[in-house]
Design an enzyme around this catalytic site. Structure first.
Site, short mmCIF file in Angstrom:
data_model
loop_
_atom_site.label_atom_id
_atom_site.label_comp_id
_atom_site.label_asym_id
_atom_site.label_seq_id
_atom_site.Cartn_x
_atom_site.Cartn_y
_atom_site.Cartn_z
N SER A 198 3.01 7.74 -7.55
CA SER A 198 3.50 7.31 -5.81
C SER A 198 3.43 8.80 -5.43
CB SER A 198 4.79 6.94 -5.77
OG SER A 198 4.79 5.40 -6.43
N GLN B 294 6.66 11.28 -10.01
CA GLN B 294 6.95 10.83 -11.53
C GLN B 294 5.53 10.68 -12.27
OE1 GLN B 294 8.50 7.02 -11.68
NE2 GLN B 294 9.35 7.20 -13.77
N GLU C 79 16.09 5.58 -11.84
CA GLU C 79 15.06 4.96 -11.17
C GLU C 79 15.57 3.56 -10.79
OE1 GLU C 79 11.47 4.38 -13.25
OE2 GLU C 79 10.55 3.81 -11.40
N GLU D 109 9.54 -9.40 -15.76
CA GLU D 109 9.70 -9.74 -17.23
C GLU D 109 10.34 -8.93 -17.89
OE1 GLU D 109 6.71 -10.06 -15.45
OE2 GLU D 109 6.49 -12.16 -15.23
N SER E 202 3.62 6.45 -16.01
CA SER E 202 2.66 5.30 -16.23
C SER E 202 1.31 5.89 -16.67
CB SER E 202 2.70 4.39 -15.08
OG SER E 202 3.96 3.90 -14.71
C1 LIG Z 1 4.39 0.34 -5.86
C2 LIG Z 1 4.29 0.93 -7.30
C3 LIG Z 1 4.52 2.21 -7.41
C4 LIG Z 1 4.51 3.02 -8.99
N1 LIG Z 1 4.72 4.31 -8.71
C5 LIG Z 1 4.87 4.86 -9.96
C6 LIG Z 1 5.26 6.31 -10.02
O1 LIG Z 1 5.41 6.95 -9.17
N2 LIG Z 1 4.96 6.97 -11.29
C7 LIG Z 1 4.74 6.13 -12.53
O2 LIG Z 1 4.54 6.72 -13.69
N3 LIG Z 1 4.49 4.86 -12.52
C8 LIG Z 1 4.50 4.23 -11.20
N4 LIG Z 1 4.29 2.72 -11.04
C9 LIG Z 1 3.89 2.02 -12.36
C10 LIG Z 1 4.66 1.08 -12.84
O3 LIG Z 1 5.79 1.80 -13.50
C11 LIG Z 1 3.90 0.01 -13.90
O4 LIG Z 1 3.03 -0.65 -13.19
C12 LIG Z 1 4.98 -0.77 -14.57
O5 LIG Z 1 5.90 -0.45 -15.33
C13 LIG Z 1 4.26 -2.06 -15.11
O6 LIG Z 1 3.21 -1.30 -16.26
P1 LIG Z 1 1.61 -1.82 -16.24
O7 LIG Z 1 1.23 -1.68 -14.62
O8 LIG Z 1 0.96 -0.94 -17.22
O9 LIG Z 1 1.61 -3.44 -16.59
P2 LIG Z 1 1.68 -3.89 -18.10
O10 LIG Z 1 2.72 -3.11 -18.69
O11 LIG Z 1 0.26 -3.81 -18.59
O12 LIG Z 1 2.15 -5.38 -17.81
C14 LIG Z 1 1.18 -6.60 -17.25
C15 LIG Z 1 2.02 -7.84 -17.44
O13 LIG Z 1 2.61 -8.08 -18.68
C16 LIG Z 1 3.79 -8.35 -18.57
N5 LIG Z 1 4.53 -7.88 -19.78
C17 LIG Z 1 4.43 -6.57 -20.61
N6 LIG Z 1 5.16 -6.34 -21.41
C18 LIG Z 1 5.85 -7.56 -21.51
C19 LIG Z 1 6.98 -8.02 -22.49
N7 LIG Z 1 7.39 -7.29 -23.42
N8 LIG Z 1 7.36 -9.26 -22.22
C20 LIG Z 1 7.11 -9.90 -21.29
N9 LIG Z 1 6.05 -9.79 -20.37
C21 LIG Z 1 5.62 -8.55 -20.40
C22 LIG Z 1 4.41 -7.56 -17.42
O14 LIG Z 1 5.42 -8.11 -16.74
C23 LIG Z 1 3.01 -7.82 -16.38
O15 LIG Z 1 3.32 -9.06 -15.83
C24 LIG Z 1 4.38 2.10 -9.82
C25 LIG Z 1 4.04 0.88 -9.80
C26 LIG Z 1 3.75 0.44 -8.44
C27 LIG Z 1 3.33 -1.25 -8.39
#
Ligand SMILES: Cc1cc2nc3c(=O)[nH]c(=O)nc-3n(C[C@H](O)[C@H](O)[C@H](O)COP(=O)(O)OP(=O)(O)OC[C@H]3O[C@@H](n4cnc5c(N)ncnc54)[C@H](O)[C@@H]3O)c2cc1C
Length: 396
Positions: A158, A123, A241, A364, A126
């Site tokens: 992933s 997928q 998902e 969150e 992100s």
């Molecule tokens: C084990 C793992 C597997 C993954 N696999 C995939 C994959 O296969 N494909 C893929 O596309 N993605 C994948 N991801 C990515 C995952 O979807 C993102 O990490 C996730 O959506 C969070 O985005 P970010 O890391 O950019 O954090 P950010 O969006 O930058 O968030 C940072 C912090 O801010 C908080 N925050 C953000 N917006 C808000 C809001 N509106 N209100 C309150 N708090 C908020 C969040 O809760 C977090 O604590 C994976 C992640 C992990 C950890």
């Protein structure tokens, strides 16, 4: 609602149990190279025996069964700790999206190989600037004749390093508000211009990657949904998902109960300690709540309803609970808890579970979804609402 199996379901469960007992591989520890081969072999074995992707139509490699049957098989299979993870994105997210948006010819070409485990999907959603706020993604797609040319970067993908295909959301039009300028594709991960770089994790593994796109050409025939309709298509993937990781998937009540029965605490078995018993009782109640919430989802699915926002509860409660159980298990082991080899199930979960609380939407974001779409509370502040994407201030 009656949670007991009907006579027909009980018969199905007995058959599944018998087949799993006779066929489930006994070997439990695979190193990284062997793991994918073992997962493919197990998926193929299930497929040949008619136990793979139970709810899919037979012409796409499934069994044509019900969601209740799929739930029963999953429950029975979960008793064996088998290598099923590599297929969860393809079968759980890409497949429902292909079923909703791909042509009949494409469904017949791709779904059976997903069902048999011959091909693995990842997928590509992100990005560094588009995680929780997925619609803020920047990977650009531009139409060029019968193709689209894609440039940009994805992150946390992933399984990209062992995947054959990927589902991809891109920005095709930056001059309209962010949700309106997205277009969704699928592509072969071997397409020229796709570069995969693994990310090293604290657990020692490298399960996810950065994926770079440099002038990657994707035929327009591999577009899913209309141009600019990528957000709507992504919602189909995201809803599935959350449903597929809804239960959490980490260490559970049984493991901590067994540990409390064996570990010593204050001169007696830990299970005799009042504070330990209180925690066990609390986790048991929560795990039961999760089980019945899943059952509610399953019965909604069996009525033909789409997984709804209430699925967010399973991941929110389940992942945190597993993390607490893993941490408490390590504490119970006292000095031995400091040694990684002593009980790797608790340690591995302790290191990987923070990831589960982020993947597929952070805690969150789950709370926001529940607040807004289940409880009807006022919406989160969205400062970029209705503004063309290329006019949203970025601070740089
Ligand atoms: C084990 C793992 C597997 C993954 N696999 C995939 C994959 O296969 N494909 C893929 O596309 N993605 C994948 N991801 C990515 C995952 O979807 C993102 O990490 C996730 O959506 C969070 O985005 P970010 O890391 O950019 O954090 P950010 O969006 O930058 O968030 C940072 C912090 O801010 C908080 N925050 C953000 N917006 C808000 C809001 N509106 N209100 C309150 N708090 C908020 C969040 O809760 C977090 O604590 C994976 C992640 C992990 C950890």
């Amino acid at each position: 609602m009656d949670f007991n199996d009907t006579p027909k379901e009980a018969k199905f469960r007995a058959e599944a149990r018998k087949w799993l007992k006779a066929n489930a591989p006994k070997h439990k520890k695979w190193d990284d190279d062997q793991f994918i081969e073992a997962a493919k072999a197990w998926q193929m074995q299930k497929h040949k025996a008619g136990w793979a992707v139970i709810t899919w139509p037979k012409e796409y490699g499934g069994r044509g069964g019900t969601t209740v049957e799929a739930g029963i098989f999953a429950e029975e299979e979960a008793r064996y700790q088998l290598p099923t993870g590599p297929f969860s994105i393809g079968q759980g997210m890409a497949a429902p999206t292909l079923m909703a948006y791909a042509s009949e010819e494409q469904k017949k070409a791709y779904l059976p190989k997903m069902a048999s485990g011959e091909e693995i999907w990842c997928q590509l959603f992100s990005e560094p600037a588009g995680g929780s706020d997925l619609a803020a993604l920047r990977t650009r797609s531009q139409r060029d004749g019968d193709d689209w040319v894609v440039n940009g970067q994805k992150i946390w993908t992933s399984g990209a390093h062992y995947s054959d295909y990927g589902i991809l959301v891109t920005r095709s039009d930056p001059t309209v508000p962010k949700h309106k300028g997205l277009t969704y594709f699928f592509l072969s991960m071997k397409t020229p211009g796709v570069e995969i770089k693994p990310i090293k994790q604290i657990s020692g593994g490298s399960n996810f990657n950065e994926v770079y796109f440099t002038d990657v050409r994707i035929p327009d025939a591999q577009r899913l949904g209309a141009e600019g309709d990528g957000w709507k298509v992504s919602i189909t993937t995201l809803m599935n998902e959350r449903a597929s990781i809804g239960g959490g998937g980490g260490i559970g009540f049984d493991a901590i109960y067994k540990l409390a029965e064996t570990m010593e605490l204050g001169g007696d078995k830990a299970i005799k300690d009042r504070a330990v018993r209180e925690k066990l009782a609390d986790w048991y109640c929560r795990e039961s709540g999760l089980k019945y919430t899943r059952a509610r989802t399953q019965s909604a699915l069996s009525r033909g309803e789409t997984p709804g926002p209430e699925n967010s509860i399973g991941k929110l409660v389940g992942a945190k609970q597993s993390q607490d159980i893993a941490a408490f298990g390590i504490d119970l082991m006292d000095m031995a808890g400091a040694c990684m080899e002593q009980n790797s199930e608790f340690h591995q979960n302790y290191l990987s579970l923070p990831g589960l609380r982020i993947a597929g939407g952070t805690d969150e974001i789950m709370l926001n979804i529940i607040a807004e779409r289940v409880l009807g509370l006022p919406q989160d502040i969205r400062v970029d609402k209705g503004i063309p994407f290329n006019e949203v201030p970025t601070g740089s």
